[in-house]
Design a protein around this motif. Structure first.
Motif, PDB file in Angstrom:
ATOM      1  N   SER A   1       0.824  -1.208   0.000  1.00 30.38           N
ATOM      2  CA  SER A   1       0.000   0.000   0.000  1.00 30.38           C
ATOM      3  C   SER A   1       0.858   1.258   0.000  1.00 30.38           C
ATOM      4  CB  SER A   1      -0.998  -0.005   1.159  1.00 30.38           C
ATOM      5  OG  SER A   1      -0.339  -0.087   2.394  1.00 30.38           O
ATOM      6  N   VAL A   2       1.951   1.268   0.755  1.00 38.85           N
ATOM      7  CA  VAL A   2       2.839   2.441   0.753  1.00 38.85           C
ATOM      8  C   VAL A   2       3.459   2.632  -0.626  1.00 38.85           C
ATOM      9  CG1 VAL A   2       5.037   3.328   1.671  1.00 38.85           C
ATOM     10  CG2 VAL A   2       3.304   2.442   3.226  1.00 38.85           C
ATOM     11  N   LEU A   3       3.917   1.547  -1.236  1.00 34.60           N
ATOM     12  CA  LEU A   3       4.493   1.633  -2.577  1.00 34.60           C
ATOM     13  C   LEU A   3       3.460   2.109  -3.584  1.00 34.60           C
ATOM     14  CD1 LEU A   3       7.038   1.157  -4.246  1.00 34.60           C
ATOM     15  CD2 LEU A   3       6.310  -1.207  -4.542  1.00 34.60           C
ATOM     16  N   GLY A   4       2.246   1.585  -3.514  1.00 35.59           N
ATOM     17  CA  GLY A   4       1.182   2.004  -4.428  1.00 35.59           C
ATOM     18  C   GLY A   4       0.827   3.463  -4.276  1.00 35.59           C
ATOM     19  N   VAL A   5       0.713   3.926  -3.037  1.00 34.53           N
ATOM     20  CA  VAL A   5       0.399   5.341  -2.796  1.00 34.53           C
ATOM     21  C   VAL A   5       1.532   6.222  -3.307  1.00 34.53           C
ATOM     22  CG1 VAL A   5       0.085   7.077  -0.980  1.00 34.53           C
ATOM     23  CG2 VAL A   5      -1.203   4.935  -0.905  1.00 34.53           C
ATOM     24  N   TYR A   6       2.789   5.798  -3.087  1.00 36.49           N
ATOM     25  CA  TYR A   6       3.920   6.594  -3.571  1.00 36.49           C
ATOM     26  C   TYR A   6       3.918   6.686  -5.094  1.00 36.49           C
ATOM     27  CZ  TYR A   6       8.467   8.160  -4.960  1.00 36.49           C
ATOM     28  OH  TYR A   6       9.473   8.857  -5.579  1.00 36.49           O
ATOM     29  N   ILE A   7       3.674   5.565  -5.791  1.00 30.50           N
ATOM     30  CA  ILE A   7       3.650   5.583  -7.250  1.00 30.50           C
ATOM     31  C   ILE A   7       2.550   6.516  -7.750  1.00 30.50           C
ATOM     32  CG2 ILE A   7       3.160   4.182  -9.303  1.00 30.50           C
ATOM     33  CD1 ILE A   7       4.629   1.863  -7.845  1.00 30.50           C
ATOM     34  N   CYS A   8       1.365   6.450  -7.147  1.00 26.29           N
ATOM     35  CA  CYS A   8       0.265   7.347  -7.540  1.00 26.29           C
ATOM     36  C   CYS A   8       0.626   8.807  -7.266  1.00 26.29           C
ATOM     37  CB  CYS A   8      -1.024   6.966  -6.806  1.00 26.29           C
ATOM     38  SG  CYS A   8      -1.725   5.387  -7.325  1.00 26.29           S
TER      39      CYS A   8
ATOM     40  N   GLY B   1      -1.324   3.022 -13.323  1.00 27.33           N
ATOM     41  CA  GLY B   1      -1.863   1.675 -13.159  1.00 27.33           C
ATOM     42  C   GLY B   1      -1.061   0.797 -12.210  1.00 27.33           C
ATOM     43  N   LEU B   2       0.258   0.934 -12.235  1.00 19.11           N
ATOM     44  CA  LEU B   2       1.093   0.137 -11.335  1.00 19.11           C
ATOM     45  C   LEU B   2       0.814   0.484  -9.878  1.00 19.11           C
ATOM     46  CD1 LEU B   2       3.321  -2.004 -11.172  1.00 19.11           C
ATOM     47  CD2 LEU B   2       4.988  -0.142 -11.265  1.00 19.11           C
TER      48      LEU B   2
END
Length: 130
Positions: free
Chosen positions: A13-20, A109-110
């Motif tokens: 979730s942290v990685l996903g939020v950072y990418i967004c 998307g990632l």
């Protein structure tokens, strides 16, 4: 509570939020131009099954205000998706042209994928005994 899936859920979730966040931050003031693919860096990467896959990281040139920048993409592909010599859309920040990005590899998307993967991991980490 199971700590391993919970740790994975937090990481995803942290990685996903950072990418967004990075996608939004970069695209907010990005300038679109054309860049030319000049070469590919080929290397092998191991996947989860310990199989080696050949990956391709493009190098491209972008010209801004009559100055040409050679940029190594931060994104790799499973094939040479854009032929060498072909032009493609490139995004850059004014004053930071050497960190330009290929537009079609700059997707949110990632980030959503990692956030989606965190949901079942949270479930197994918080509610399911393994």
């Amino acid at each position: 509570m199971n700590i391993v899936p919970l740790f994975a859920a937090i990481l995803f979730s942290v990685l996903g939020v950072y990418i967004c966040y990075d996608y939004r931050r970069f695209n907010k003031n990005a300038i679109k131009t054309q860049g030319k693919i000049i070469s590919y860096d080929e290397y092998f990467s191991k996947d989860n099954d310990n199989l080696k896959r050949k990956m391709y990281r493009p190098y491209f040139e972008v010209t801004v205000n009559k100055q040409t920048y050679s940029v190594k993409s931060k994104t790799s592909f499973h094939s040479k998706v854009i032929p060498i010599g072909q032009y493609t859309d490139v995004l850059y920040q004014k004053g930071d042209e050497k960190n330009a990005r290929i537009a079609n590899s700059n997707g949110v998307g990632l980030g959503f994928l990692f956030i989606g993967l965190s949901i079942p991991a949270y479930y197994f980490g918080l509610f399911h005994e393994l």
